[in-house]
Motif scaffolding. Sequence first.
Motif, PDB file in Angstrom:
ATOM      1  N   GLY A 111       2.748   2.263  -2.271  1.00 42.41           N
ATOM      2  CA  GLY A 111       2.755   2.866  -3.609  1.00 42.41           C
ATOM      3  C   GLY A 111       3.840   2.301  -4.513  1.00 42.41           C
ATOM      4  N   LYS A 112       4.335   1.110  -4.187  1.00 42.35           N
ATOM      5  CA  LYS A 112       5.438   0.516  -4.976  1.00 42.35           C
ATOM      6  C   LYS A 112       5.052   0.267  -6.432  1.00 42.35           C
ATOM      7  CE  LYS A 112       6.016  -3.093  -2.429  1.00 42.35           C
ATOM      8  NZ  LYS A 112       5.014  -2.659  -1.458  1.00 42.35           N
ATOM      9  N   THR A 113       3.891  -0.384  -6.617  1.00 40.46           N
ATOM     10  CA  THR A 113       3.491  -0.731  -7.983  1.00 40.46           C
ATOM     11  C   THR A 113       3.255   0.537  -8.801  1.00 40.46           C
ATOM     12  OG1 THR A 113       2.502  -2.739  -7.127  1.00 40.46           O
ATOM     13  CG2 THR A 113       1.810  -2.062  -9.335  1.00 40.46           C
ATOM     14  N   THR A 114       2.551   1.468  -8.201  1.00 39.33           N
ATOM     15  CA  THR A 114       2.280   2.740  -8.886  1.00 39.33           C
ATOM     16  C   THR A 114       3.592   3.440  -9.221  1.00 39.33           C
ATOM     17  OG1 THR A 114       0.279   2.912  -7.547  1.00 39.33           O
ATOM     18  CG2 THR A 114       0.988   4.915  -8.690  1.00 39.33           C
TER      19      THR A 114
ATOM     20  N   GLN B 188      -2.356  -5.772 -11.542  1.00 40.14           N
ATOM     21  CA  GLN B 188      -2.201  -4.307 -11.390  1.00 40.14           C
ATOM     22  C   GLN B 188      -0.971  -3.804 -12.157  1.00 40.14           C
ATOM     23  OE1 GLN B 188      -1.673  -3.029  -7.316  1.00 40.14           O
ATOM     24  NE2 GLN B 188      -1.445  -0.883  -7.907  1.00 40.14           N
TER      25      GLN B 188
ATOM     26  N   LYS C 220       2.408   9.938  -2.130  1.00 43.55           N
ATOM     27  CA  LYS C 220       1.155  10.531  -1.644  1.00 43.55           C
ATOM     28  C   LYS C 220       1.331  11.936  -1.048  1.00 43.55           C
ATOM     29  CE  LYS C 220      -0.319   5.818  -0.966  1.00 43.55           C
ATOM     30  NZ  LYS C 220      -1.089   4.810  -0.265  1.00 43.55           N
TER      31      LYS C 220
ATOM     32  N   ASP D  75       0.464  14.449  -2.503  1.00 41.23           N
ATOM     33  CA  ASP D  75      -0.664  15.261  -2.949  1.00 41.23           C
ATOM     34  C   ASP D  75      -1.711  15.346  -1.846  1.00 41.23           C
ATOM     35  OD1 ASP D  75      -0.635  12.437  -3.657  1.00 41.23           O
ATOM     36  OD2 ASP D  75      -2.657  12.738  -4.438  1.00 41.23           O
TER      37      ASP D  75
ATOM     38  N   GLY E  66       0.331  11.820  -6.823  1.00 40.50           N
ATOM     39  CA  GLY E  66      -0.996  11.489  -7.327  1.00 40.50           C
ATOM     40  C   GLY E  66      -1.026  10.066  -7.853  1.00 40.50           C
ATOM     41  N   GLU E  67      -2.205   9.626  -8.255  1.00 42.50           N
ATOM     42  CA  GLU E  67      -2.338   8.240  -8.711  1.00 42.50           C
ATOM     43  C   GLU E  67      -1.946   8.062 -10.176  1.00 42.50           C
ATOM     44  OE1 GLU E  67      -5.521   5.853  -6.782  1.00 42.50           O
ATOM     45  OE2 GLU E  67      -6.401   7.821  -6.446  1.00 42.50           O
TER      46      GLU E  67
ATOM     47  N   GLY F 219       0.803  -1.232   0.000  1.00 39.48           N
ATOM     48  CA  GLY F 219       0.000   0.000   0.000  1.00 39.48           C
ATOM     49  C   GLY F 219       0.828   1.270   0.000  1.00 39.48           C
TER      50      GLY F 219
HETATM   51  P1  GDP Z   1       1.864  -1.163  -3.293  1.00 39.22           P
HETATM   52  O1  GDP Z   1       1.022  -2.114  -2.515  1.00 39.22           O
HETATM   53  O2  GDP Z   1       3.040  -0.690  -2.491  1.00 39.22           O
HETATM   54  O3  GDP Z   1       2.265  -1.671  -4.638  1.00 39.22           O
HETATM   55  O4  GDP Z   1       0.979   0.151  -3.507  1.00 39.22           O
HETATM   56  P2  GDP Z   1       0.128   0.632  -4.764  1.00 39.22           P
HETATM   57  O5  GDP Z   1       1.017   1.107  -5.849  1.00 39.22           O
HETATM   58  O6  GDP Z   1      -0.868  -0.431  -5.119  1.00 39.22           O
HETATM   59  O7  GDP Z   1      -0.592   1.900  -4.156  1.00 39.22           O
HETATM   60  C1  GDP Z   1      -1.572   1.795  -3.135  1.00 39.22           C
HETATM   61  C2  GDP Z   1      -2.629   2.863  -3.372  1.00 39.22           C
HETATM   62  O8  GDP Z   1      -2.072   4.141  -3.262  1.00 39.22           O
HETATM   63  C3  GDP Z   1      -3.241   2.777  -4.758  1.00 39.22           C
HETATM   64  O9  GDP Z   1      -4.626   3.048  -4.653  1.00 39.22           O
HETATM   65  C4  GDP Z   1      -2.537   3.889  -5.527  1.00 39.22           C
HETATM   66  O10 GDP Z   1      -3.334   4.436  -6.557  1.00 39.22           O
HETATM   67  C5  GDP Z   1      -2.307   4.903  -4.430  1.00 39.22           C
HETATM   68  N1  GDP Z   1      -1.147   5.762  -4.672  1.00 39.22           N
HETATM   69  C6  GDP Z   1       0.125   5.409  -4.982  1.00 39.22           C
HETATM   70  N2  GDP Z   1       0.918   6.495  -5.088  1.00 39.22           N
HETATM   71  C7  GDP Z   1       0.132   7.573  -4.849  1.00 39.22           C
HETATM   72  C8  GDP Z   1       0.370   8.999  -4.799  1.00 39.22           C
HETATM   73  O11 GDP Z   1       1.485   9.518  -4.988  1.00 39.22           O
HETATM   74  N3  GDP Z   1      -0.724   9.769  -4.511  1.00 39.22           N
HETATM   75  C9  GDP Z   1      -1.960   9.235  -4.269  1.00 39.22           C
HETATM   76  N4  GDP Z   1      -2.951  10.063  -3.985  1.00 39.22           N
HETATM   77  N5  GDP Z   1      -2.195   7.920  -4.290  1.00 39.22           N
HETATM   78  C10 GDP Z   1      -1.176   7.102  -4.594  1.00 39.22           C
END
Ligand code: GDP
Length: 295
Positions: free
Chosen positions: A111-114, A146, A248, A250, A275-276, A109
């Motif tokens: 934000g790794k994948t994003t 994802q 995050k 933002d 942001g997302e 959660g």
């Molecule tokens: P992971 O589990 O570490 O791979 O995390 P994800 O990439 O799945 O991100 C978890 C949630 O955070 C998702 O709903 C993303 O869209 C959101 N997210 C990731 N980076 C950001 C960011 O910079 N800003 C915002 N607002 N949301 C983000």
Amino acid sequence: MFNNLSDKLDKALHVLKGHGSITEVNVAETLKEVRRALLDADVNFKIAKQFTNTVKEKALGQNVLTTLQPGQLMVKIVKDELTQLMGGDAEGINLSGTPSVILMSGLQGSGKTTFSGKLANYLKNKKTKKPLLVACDVYRPAAIDQLHVVGEQINVEVFSDRGNNDPVAIAQAGVAYAKANGFNVVIIDTAGRLAVDEAMMTEISNIHKAIQPQETLFVVDSMTGQDAVNTAKAFNDILNFDGVILTKLDGDTRGGAAISIKSVVNKPIKFIGTGEKMEAIDVFYPSRMADRILG
Ligand code: GDP
């Protein structure tokens, strides 16, 4: 939304004007405001205290009351110190390998994948880079999906192996695939857990040892405030990572985690997520962050 620290300090110092020189007591009073601003921004208490002590010495060294706007000079001292504390100039990513392997680490959660997608997109746009994304989260099929969705969005190929539950083997196969197919950057997305646990640490450590990435990045959600420090420390103890990605930003966090993390693990913050969307990535600039923290 935030109170302006400069105004506050100007007010606090106003009564002291005309007294000629600033005393230790006067400075201490003003620095309470600075400390409050840092704590409001979620900076760790101990770090805020250390920081204000440093600023105090600087302020006493430069007679702030002899200037027309002592509050502004104080803010400058504070801002310069904060900027220095967060790492001075922006630092890039080591892309020296053929291919350059970048390993993502962090909690689920965070934000790794994003961010993996954002970084791939960012590098792809530099033209000379052809990135490959590798999906190493073997526990959640949705995580692999994802990454594929992200890859499609930015038009970057994703390497995955759904039948395989060995993340080390997938990472190695991903790097081999990149070499064989002309990719010059490999970004490896890994599984996180909701909190630091031994299994996750062992797994990421095994991947790290096996592929020896040029760059290991620790991704952290800036909204997690104080917890971010403990998580960063746990990952750094195991991986000795090269840089931090603060996501995050933002949201309405002031971003004090940036200072706390930098102070505790002493690794540069390299990029921020704002942001997302795939375009919501920015190089980390300590001075901009200092402005944000000070409000
Ligand atoms: P992971 O589990 O570490 O791979 O995390 P994800 O990439 O799945 O991100 C978890 C949630 O955070 C998702 O709903 C993303 O869209 C959101 N997210 C990731 N980076 C950001 C960011 O910079 N800003 C915002 N607002 N949301 C983000």
